[in-house]
Design a protein around this motif. Sequence first.
Motif, PDB file in Angstrom:
ATOM      1  N   ALA A  60       0.826  -1.199   0.000  1.00 57.91           N
ATOM      2  CA  ALA A  60       0.000   0.000   0.000  1.00 57.91           C
ATOM      3  C   ALA A  60       0.864   1.253   0.000  1.00 57.91           C
ATOM      4  O   ALA A  60       1.884   1.321   0.686  1.00 57.91           O
ATOM      5  CB  ALA A  60      -0.927   0.000   1.210  1.00 57.91           C
ATOM      6  N   GLY A  61       0.457   2.230  -0.806  1.00 58.76           N
ATOM      7  CA  GLY A  61       1.165   3.502  -0.864  1.00 58.76           C
ATOM      8  C   GLY A  61       2.298   3.518  -1.865  1.00 58.76           C
ATOM      9  O   GLY A  61       2.875   4.566  -2.128  1.00 58.76           O
ATOM     10  N   LYS A  62       2.630   2.361  -2.450  1.00 59.40           N
ATOM     11  CA  LYS A  62       3.697   2.313  -3.450  1.00 59.40           C
ATOM     12  C   LYS A  62       3.079   2.263  -4.838  1.00 59.40           C
ATOM     13  O   LYS A  62       1.954   1.809  -5.018  1.00 59.40           O
ATOM     14  CB  LYS A  62       4.558   1.060  -3.243  1.00 59.40           C
ATOM     15  CG  LYS A  62       5.282   1.034  -1.920  1.00 59.40           C
ATOM     16  CD  LYS A  62       6.285  -0.105  -1.883  1.00 59.40           C
ATOM     17  CE  LYS A  62       7.166   0.030  -0.643  1.00 59.40           C
ATOM     18  NZ  LYS A  62       6.875  -0.972   0.350  1.00 59.40           N
ATOM     19  N   SER A  63       3.840   2.704  -5.822  1.00 61.38           N
ATOM     20  CA  SER A  63       3.416   2.496  -7.204  1.00 61.38           C
ATOM     21  C   SER A  63       3.743   1.058  -7.578  1.00 61.38           C
ATOM     22  O   SER A  63       4.577   0.409  -6.938  1.00 61.38           O
ATOM     23  CB  SER A  63       4.155   3.458  -8.142  1.00 61.38           C
ATOM     24  OG  SER A  63       5.520   3.081  -8.233  1.00 61.38           O
ATOM     25  N   PRO A  64       3.096   0.520  -8.623  1.00 59.47           N
ATOM     26  CA  PRO A  64       3.446  -0.832  -9.060  1.00 59.47           C
ATOM     27  C   PRO A  64       4.936  -0.996  -9.340  1.00 59.47           C
ATOM     28  O   PRO A  64       5.519  -2.030  -9.000  1.00 59.47           O
ATOM     29  CB  PRO A  64       2.598  -1.012 -10.328  1.00 59.47           C
ATOM     30  CG  PRO A  64       1.389  -0.147 -10.079  1.00 59.47           C
ATOM     31  CD  PRO A  64       1.934   1.058  -9.341  1.00 59.47           C
ATOM     32  N   ALA A  65       5.559   0.025  -9.935  1.00 58.17           N
ATOM     33  CA  ALA A  65       6.988  -0.080 -10.247  1.00 58.17           C
ATOM     34  C   ALA A  65       7.835  -0.148  -8.982  1.00 58.17           C
ATOM     35  O   ALA A  65       8.816  -0.892  -8.905  1.00 58.17           O
ATOM     36  CB  ALA A  65       7.424   1.104 -11.115  1.00 58.17           C
ATOM     37  N   GLU A  66       7.467   0.641  -7.969  1.00 59.53           N
ATOM     38  CA  GLU A  66       8.218   0.631  -6.708  1.00 59.53           C
ATOM     39  C   GLU A  66       8.097  -0.738  -6.029  1.00 59.53           C
ATOM     40  O   GLU A  66       9.074  -1.271  -5.500  1.00 59.53           O
ATOM     41  CB  GLU A  66       7.700   1.718  -5.765  1.00 59.53           C
ATOM     42  CG  GLU A  66       8.075   3.120  -6.203  1.00 59.53           C
ATOM     43  CD  GLU A  66       7.289   4.204  -5.462  1.00 59.53           C
ATOM     44  OE1 GLU A  66       7.699   5.371  -5.563  1.00 59.53           O
ATOM     45  OE2 GLU A  66       6.282   3.900  -4.801  1.00 59.53           O
ATOM     46  N   LEU A  67       6.878  -1.281  -6.051  1.00 62.06           N
ATOM     47  CA  LEU A  67       6.677  -2.582  -5.434  1.00 62.06           C
ATOM     48  C   LEU A  67       7.456  -3.652  -6.186  1.00 62.06           C
ATOM     49  O   LEU A  67       8.088  -4.520  -5.565  1.00 62.06           O
ATOM     50  CB  LEU A  67       5.188  -2.932  -5.406  1.00 62.06           C
ATOM     51  CG  LEU A  67       4.854  -4.293  -4.798  1.00 62.06           C
ATOM     52  CD1 LEU A  67       5.323  -4.389  -3.355  1.00 62.06           C
ATOM     53  CD2 LEU A  67       3.369  -4.573  -4.894  1.00 62.06           C
ATOM     54  N   ALA A  68       7.447  -3.585  -7.521  1.00 62.95           N
ATOM     55  CA  ALA A  68       8.200  -4.558  -8.322  1.00 62.95           C
ATOM     56  C   ALA A  68       9.669  -4.525  -7.955  1.00 62.95           C
ATOM     57  O   ALA A  68      10.318  -5.560  -7.803  1.00 62.95           O
ATOM     58  CB  ALA A  68       8.009  -4.269  -9.815  1.00 62.95           C
ATOM     59  N   LYS A  69      10.225  -3.323  -7.780  1.00 56.02           N
ATOM     60  CA  LYS A  69      11.641  -3.191  -7.440  1.00 56.02           C
ATOM     61  C   LYS A  69      11.925  -3.810  -6.075  1.00 56.02           C
ATOM     62  O   LYS A  69      12.944  -4.479  -5.879  1.00 56.02           O
ATOM     63  CB  LYS A  69      12.027  -1.711  -7.474  1.00 56.02           C
ATOM     64  CG  LYS A  69      13.528  -1.462  -7.542  1.00 56.02           C
ATOM     65  CD  LYS A  69      13.847  -0.024  -7.877  1.00 56.02           C
ATOM     66  CE  LYS A  69      13.510   0.408  -9.285  1.00 56.02           C
ATOM     67  NZ  LYS A  69      14.317  -0.193 -10.363  1.00 56.02           N
ATOM     68  N   GLU A  70      11.017  -3.599  -5.140  1.00 61.20           N
ATOM     69  CA  GLU A  70      11.215  -4.146  -3.802  1.00 61.20           C
ATOM     70  C   GLU A  70      11.167  -5.676  -3.814  1.00 61.20           C
ATOM     71  O   GLU A  70      11.965  -6.341  -3.162  1.00 61.20           O
ATOM     72  CB  GLU A  70      10.170  -3.579  -2.850  1.00 61.20           C
ATOM     73  CG  GLU A  70      10.464  -3.900  -1.400  1.00 61.20           C
ATOM     74  CD  GLU A  70       9.732  -2.958  -0.462  1.00 61.20           C
ATOM     75  OE1 GLU A  70       9.362  -3.419   0.618  1.00 61.20           O
ATOM     76  OE2 GLU A  70       9.543  -1.777  -0.824  1.00 61.20           O
ATOM     77  N   VAL A  71      10.211  -6.224  -4.575  1.00 62.78           N
ATOM     78  CA  VAL A  71      10.129  -7.684  -4.696  1.00 62.78           C
ATOM     79  C   VAL A  71      11.391  -8.219  -5.362  1.00 62.78           C
ATOM     80  O   VAL A  71      11.941  -9.239  -4.944  1.00 62.78           O
ATOM     81  CB  VAL A  71       8.853  -8.095  -5.457  1.00 62.78           C
ATOM     82  CG1 VAL A  71       8.839  -9.592  -5.748  1.00 62.78           C
ATOM     83  CG2 VAL A  71       7.613  -7.713  -4.646  1.00 62.78           C
ATOM     84  N   GLU A  72      11.880  -7.518  -6.375  1.00 68.28           N
ATOM     85  CA  GLU A  72      13.131  -7.923  -7.036  1.00 68.28           C
ATOM     86  C   GLU A  72      14.279  -7.982  -6.045  1.00 68.28           C
ATOM     87  O   GLU A  72      15.073  -8.931  -6.045  1.00 68.28           O
ATOM     88  CB  GLU A  72      13.506  -6.920  -8.136  1.00 68.28           C
ATOM     89  CG  GLU A  72      12.771  -7.120  -9.435  1.00 68.28           C
ATOM     90  CD  GLU A  72      13.137  -6.065 -10.476  1.00 68.28           C
ATOM     91  OE1 GLU A  72      12.630  -6.186 -11.594  1.00 68.28           O
ATOM     92  OE2 GLU A  72      13.914  -5.132 -10.170  1.00 68.28           O
ATOM     93  N   GLN A  73      14.371  -6.944  -5.196  1.00 68.85           N
ATOM     94  CA  GLN A  73      15.477  -6.897  -4.240  1.00 68.85           C
ATOM     95  C   GLN A  73      15.418  -8.074  -3.279  1.00 68.85           C
ATOM     96  O   GLN A  73      16.447  -8.669  -2.949  1.00 68.85           O
ATOM     97  CB  GLN A  73      15.456  -5.573  -3.470  1.00 68.85           C
ATOM     98  CG  GLN A  73      15.892  -4.390  -4.315  1.00 68.85           C
ATOM     99  CD  GLN A  73      15.604  -3.051  -3.653  1.00 68.85           C
ATOM    100  OE1 GLN A  73      14.873  -2.967  -2.671  1.00 68.85           O
ATOM    101  NE2 GLN A  73      16.165  -1.995  -4.214  1.00 68.85           N
TER     102      GLN A  73
END
Length: 97
Positions: A60-73
């Motif tokens: 919540a509160g993240k853009s899809p791209a931000e969330l994708a980057k976090e999952v990648e990390q």
Amino acid sequence: GTARHPLAPAETAAAEHRYRIGPLDQLNIIVWRNAELSANVTVRPDGRISVPLVEDVMAAGKSPAELAKEVEQTLSRVVRDPAVTVIVSGFQGVYGD
């Protein structure tokens, strides 16, 4: 490093970039070449999601791209060079300005 090609037209990317994920949104999380790690999830009321190998990440509160980057990390600890795409497939939230 090599430049990543955008996966969507610019207009779509711009709209996705403004969108902030909210509780109860439906997310399609795609991990390229790792179908067993991909998942369709609903954001929990506390704003978090869990997908294979990634427990309780705040969406919540993240853009899809931000969330994708976090999952990648997170996945990069176990998957070499993961490429993650997050698609919002069902909207509960609102667009931000």
